[in-house]
Design an enzyme around this catalytic site. Structure first.
Site, PDB file in Angstrom:
ATOM      1  N   GLY A  87      -6.587  42.186  22.113  1.00  0.00           N
ATOM      2  CA  GLY A  87      -7.160  42.159  20.772  1.00  0.00           C
ATOM      3  C   GLY A  87      -8.468  42.922  20.686  1.00  0.00           C
ATOM      4  O   GLY A  87      -9.119  42.916  19.644  1.00  0.00           O
ATOM      5  N   HIS A  88      -8.848  43.560  21.800  1.00  0.00           N
ATOM      6  CA  HIS A  88     -10.156  44.211  21.853  1.00  0.00           C
ATOM      7  C   HIS A  88     -10.037  45.728  21.989  1.00  0.00           C
ATOM      8  O   HIS A  88      -9.106  46.236  22.612  1.00  0.00           O
ATOM      9  CB  HIS A  88     -10.960  43.662  23.028  1.00  0.00           C
ATOM     10  CG  HIS A  88     -11.236  42.193  22.922  1.00  0.00           C
ATOM     11  ND1 HIS A  88     -12.333  41.697  22.270  1.00  0.00           N
ATOM     12  CD2 HIS A  88     -10.541  41.121  23.358  1.00  0.00           C
ATOM     13  CE1 HIS A  88     -12.313  40.364  22.320  1.00  0.00           C
ATOM     14  NE2 HIS A  88     -11.229  39.996  22.972  1.00  0.00           N
ATOM     15  N   ASP A 111     -18.713  44.691  20.267  1.00  0.00           N
ATOM     16  CA  ASP A 111     -17.839  44.048  21.251  1.00  0.00           C
ATOM     17  C   ASP A 111     -17.654  44.928  22.487  1.00  0.00           C
ATOM     18  O   ASP A 111     -17.234  46.075  22.378  1.00  0.00           O
ATOM     19  CB  ASP A 111     -16.486  43.821  20.542  1.00  0.00           C
ATOM     20  CG  ASP A 111     -15.419  43.196  21.420  1.00  0.00           C
ATOM     21  OD1 ASP A 111     -15.763  42.700  22.508  1.00  0.00           O
ATOM     22  OD2 ASP A 111     -14.246  43.207  20.996  1.00  0.00           O
ATOM     23  N   ASP A 122     -19.561  17.054  28.799  1.00  0.00           N
ATOM     24  CA  ASP A 122     -18.673  16.327  29.708  1.00  0.00           C
ATOM     25  C   ASP A 122     -18.307  15.031  28.999  1.00  0.00           C
ATOM     26  O   ASP A 122     -19.160  14.181  28.776  1.00  0.00           O
ATOM     27  CB  ASP A 122     -19.399  16.053  31.033  1.00  0.00           C
ATOM     28  CG  ASP A 122     -18.523  15.271  32.005  1.00  0.00           C
ATOM     29  OD1 ASP A 122     -17.352  15.004  31.689  1.00  0.00           O
ATOM     30  OD2 ASP A 122     -19.021  14.934  33.099  1.00  0.00           O
ATOM     31  N   HIS A 139     -14.624  35.268  13.180  1.00  0.00           N
ATOM     32  CA  HIS A 139     -13.201  34.895  13.273  1.00  0.00           C
ATOM     33  C   HIS A 139     -13.071  33.559  13.988  1.00  0.00           C
ATOM     34  O   HIS A 139     -14.044  33.034  14.523  1.00  0.00           O
ATOM     35  CB  HIS A 139     -12.396  35.985  13.981  1.00  0.00           C
ATOM     36  CG  HIS A 139     -12.778  36.172  15.420  1.00  0.00           C
ATOM     37  ND1 HIS A 139     -13.894  36.853  15.803  1.00  0.00           N
ATOM     38  CD2 HIS A 139     -12.190  35.736  16.568  1.00  0.00           C
ATOM     39  CE1 HIS A 139     -13.991  36.864  17.125  1.00  0.00           C
ATOM     40  NE2 HIS A 139     -12.975  36.192  17.619  1.00  0.00           N
TER      41      HIS A 139
END
Lengths: 551, 551
Positions: free
Chosen positions: B363-364, B191, B439, B70
């Site tokens: 969202g998890h 996840d 950086d 995603h």
């Protein structure tokens, strides 16, 4: 014209911490609390933030005393810094004064400042003010609210508080607050910390019950970390340990200090033999041991931190250890706490920290408790304190919902002078107030310029360009030499360094002609050219420091 | 000897962000996801943290493609940096590829990299691997899980996901996952973000309902801030606005970009005339307007930040504005969000942000959802991913509680090589993996030495000591000059500066005799003496940089 009562918050309004408020009437002045704040993340290198004491210094002849609600850092931490500038008697309860004494000793001020110890119910005269100590519940023992009689009416400071009906040391003295409300209260200054939270803050006894659940049937070593100042909590750990036949050892300097003070003053009941030396636990079975440790906020170098990262001299975390974090992270400390929890897991420990486990309760009143206080005191005027802007405004709304007209609710800033008669409250200008930074032993010698430079250095490091120029004709005698720190890995950037030297040489040459000995112009040319070159090639903006020495 | 399947996480394990995993079998290799992490607070000046791609570079001939679950930064953010080193085809869904394309264009790589767009249900062959796209719910549209057929069995990557039975775009394809479970799954990589949370993550429709409550009867201007990538959320705002006759204007670059991509690809249904220009809303009544803004994480210079601090060119916050923060603070961002909320309150706005209001859902997947996935897939082996140490371990416990034997659950570190046959999983050494700092335009030129210097400079600033010494006899020709930055307010510390100069002179003189031209020794003497003097007198430890020029 009659005198007016002035109430002047010098800290704790529109910010968290460094609570301090002045009350002034005619030739008399008293101060309530004198705390520190901890530096924000962009205050690089700052150790503490203290209030600006200019107004106290300017009015020291009026100062009749300082009254302290409780012993947390945000209420006592600035006392030594204040007393270095203005000395006055300090009034507090036994536990509070015990902690203040530690601080004064650390700063070599113990002989200079007189501490007066009082109990809830006591009243103290200070000039035209009479201050009554009223028992409240908080996450530290011996916390009080103040009812201050002034020539124009009674002012109530709640201090930090909650209402805990099952507190071991008795509930907040609502009866006394009720009496004051009946007598009439001119102004209320109340704690806004938890005003965003609905309902009630749970009782400290909830934590004691949760601890019992964690100890029951645990056959491993237990390590509990909590705020060192929460003696009710530590008492619960001691009692639970005793119930399950475990000895308690303590680690972490602040925890040891607190325990000493609390034991001496009788705020902690320690059965004989219950506390043992940290080295003595090694000879005990794991299920007979509890370690009480500092580090609940993830503090670098705290005892828990050192245990987690294997730098503690006496204790190693071993697989199976049950570590109970009896605290929640203060905003800003979440990541530091996470880091320790991860390390403990990595060592195979079991870490209990979820909110759902009931291992911590707040020390501050939620909305329903605040409503009770407003309902009991029914003050004519209300000043929300101890909170950032949103806390103050939400507290103002809560007071309004309780029936107080908006014009009687005042949100000021630090330094705002509120003037009261018995019937009116007006703001009348401001006095000096602000943030003073403590860095090492320096107080106030780090300000916005120094912080701006530190931020700049932190972001992109710096480049020093040294060159010897002839005092005769401005020609380059030696250099330019380029030295960098915190900018780039130099060994892999030699080409860039050569280019920078070239850019500097060209900048100096460009300043030929009549400006050839105008060092300021040459410096600024070097700075501009290098800075432009670097931004174009690296999108970075290091601090550039040209140093010209004249030969 | 038969080949083995290697699964090598190069990021996302024992850390949050920069998710990337390698699958390798014989001469074929694919990569799943390629994200960035955001710098920790002690990574001064670092913009992004990306994975170390050495292993991909060393094996580029094997690389058959990159598959992206995603379009969130922690899954796509490193793609341009990777593609600068190793080019391969990228496979994703339409929305994901739309966002990747934006990134590639920004880095001038759009023509170099081929994007292949697929739909849930599609399968893609890449060497010996076949990758199936499976629809999942997440806080961004078009998220997928992958079922990857390998010669030794099927590997399932959940990607970031939750199970939302009332999602507008349909529930996570549990049926398909169930089929895969029946066929047999060799390994699951799932996840772990929300594994600490009990129960279920609420549906996105809860937020839509809460938004409706906030819009209903509101006669003021409404400003909504949320994650720019959450198109379901933004669709809900648009639909709610339409229901209440409000026009929507958008502010903030990332929000504008996202909206453009989502609209083009048909992921956002915008009724004609619903979205108006930011300048056009000035002519509309307040109760006919909604502004959708970036800044839900308190980001400096985001649109909401600029509105709050009055530096937004088009929009001023006015008293009464209702500001809805439809997000919760990602750990580390709490204070930044607080700061904006306080400013909004100060301007008289009403800010709605409490969790209790249901204005944000994660969202998890929480524990119960994870259990469903484990129960459906019944994998032989389980590797928890996307989480810090505690998440991985708690997820391992959850799998164990679901009946998986501990020996089949593997927690590795980034770089760990897991080797699978159809029946076994063994770790076999490690490959290069780590953090590379970005950086400015520099990638990897800031490392631990540079960061250590930046930290030092940030804490106490620096002191440059310049002196010209004779190349003949080492005597002082001019100087020493002392220049400080970020150390102390110099104008009030002239005495200290004089003393420092004196200490430096004495240090140089002390190095007389035969060492008089040993510049390194002289430098180190200056450094030590000054540093000792300063610590004694200020308890500070600035960086000291002696510069000796030889004449």
């Amino acid at each position: 014209m009659a005198e007016k009562l002035k109430i002047i918050p010098l800290g704790g309004l529109d910010e968290i911490g460094k609570n301090i408020t002045v009350l002034e009437y005619g030739k008399d002045m008293i101060v309530v609390d004198c705390g520190v704040a901890f530096p924000e993340e962009d205050m690089y290198g700052v150790d503490l933030v203290i209030p600006d004491f200019s107004y106290l210094v300017a009015n020291q002849k009026k100062l009749r005393g300082m009254f302290i609600t409780h012993g947390h850092e945000d209420h006592i931490g600035s006392i030594p810094y204040c007393m270095q500038q203005v000395v006055c008697p300090i009034h507090g309860t036994a536990m509070t004064n015990g902690l203040i004494r530690l601080k004064l000793e650390e700063h070599g001020l113990a002989n200079k400042v007189k501490l007066h110890t009082h109990k809830p119910g006591d009243t103290v005269k200070a000039g035209c003010f009479t201050v009554e100590f009223i028992h409240v519940n908080h996450s530290i023992a011996d916390a009080v609210a103040f009812a201050i009689r002034t020539p124009v009416g009674t002012v109530v400071f709640t201090g930090d508080f909650k209402i805990d009906p099952t507190a071991k040391d008795g509930m907040t003295d609502l009866a006394r607050l009720g009496e004051l409300g009946k007598e009439g209260v001119l102004a209320l200054l109340a704690d806004s910390t938890n005003v965003e939270r609905q309902g009630y803050t749970p009782s400290e006894t909830v934590v004691a019950e949760s601890l019992d659940r964690q100890f029951k049937n645990c056959d491993q070593r237990i390590i509990v970390t909590t705020f060192a100042s929460n003696m009710h909590r530590i008492q619960a750990v001691l009692s639970t340990a005793q119930r399950y036949g475990r000895k308690v050892a303590v680690t972490g300097r602040s925890m040891e200090n607190m325990l000493k003070v609390a034991q001496e003053l009788g705020y902690l009941k320690v059965p004989a033999g219950a506390i043992v030396d940290l080295n003595a636990i090694k000879s005990l079975p794991k299920n007979k041991v509890v370690i009480v440790s500092t580090g609940s906020q993830g503090e670098n170098m705290s005892a828990l931190y050192r245990m987690a990262f294997s730098t503690h001299k006496q204790i190693d975390i071993t697989a199976g250890d049950r570590i109970i974090i009896s605290a929640s992270a203060i905003p800003g400390n979440e990541k530091a706490v996470s880091r320790i929890i991860n390390e403990l897991y990595r060592k195979g420990a079991e870490v209990v920290y979820e909110k759902s486990q009931g291992l911590h309760v707040s020390g501050h009143a939620c909305q329903e408790e605040l409503k009770i206080i407003h309902g009991l005191l029914k003050p004519r005027f209300f000043l929300p304190v101890h909170g950032e802007q949103r806390h103050l405004q939400i507290h103002a709304k809560l007071a309004n919902a309780m029936g107080m007209p908006p014009r009687n609710i005042r949100i000021g800033e630090i330094g705002t002078v509120f003037e009261f008669t018995g019937k009116t409250c007006k703001t009348n200008g401001t006095v000096t107030a602000g943030k003073v930074f403590v860095d090492g032993t320096g107080v106030g010698d780090v300000g916005s310029v120094v912080l701006r430079d530190r931020k700049h250095l932190a972001q992109d490091g710096m480049i020093v360009v040294c060159v010897n120029l002839s005092s005769q004709d401005g020609s380059v005698i030696s250099g330019p030499d380029i030295i960098t720190r915190g900018f780039i890995y130099v060994k892999e950037s030699e080409e860039l360094m050569d280019e920078l030297r070239q850019v500097a040489v060209e900048a100096i040459e460009r300043c030929g002609g009549k400006r050839r000995r105008d060092w300021a112009t040459i410096k600024s040319a070097i700075k501009n050219d290098l800075s432009g070159y670097l931004y174009k090639h690296t999108k970075r903006n290091p601090m550039i420091l040209p140093v010209i020495m004249e030969i």
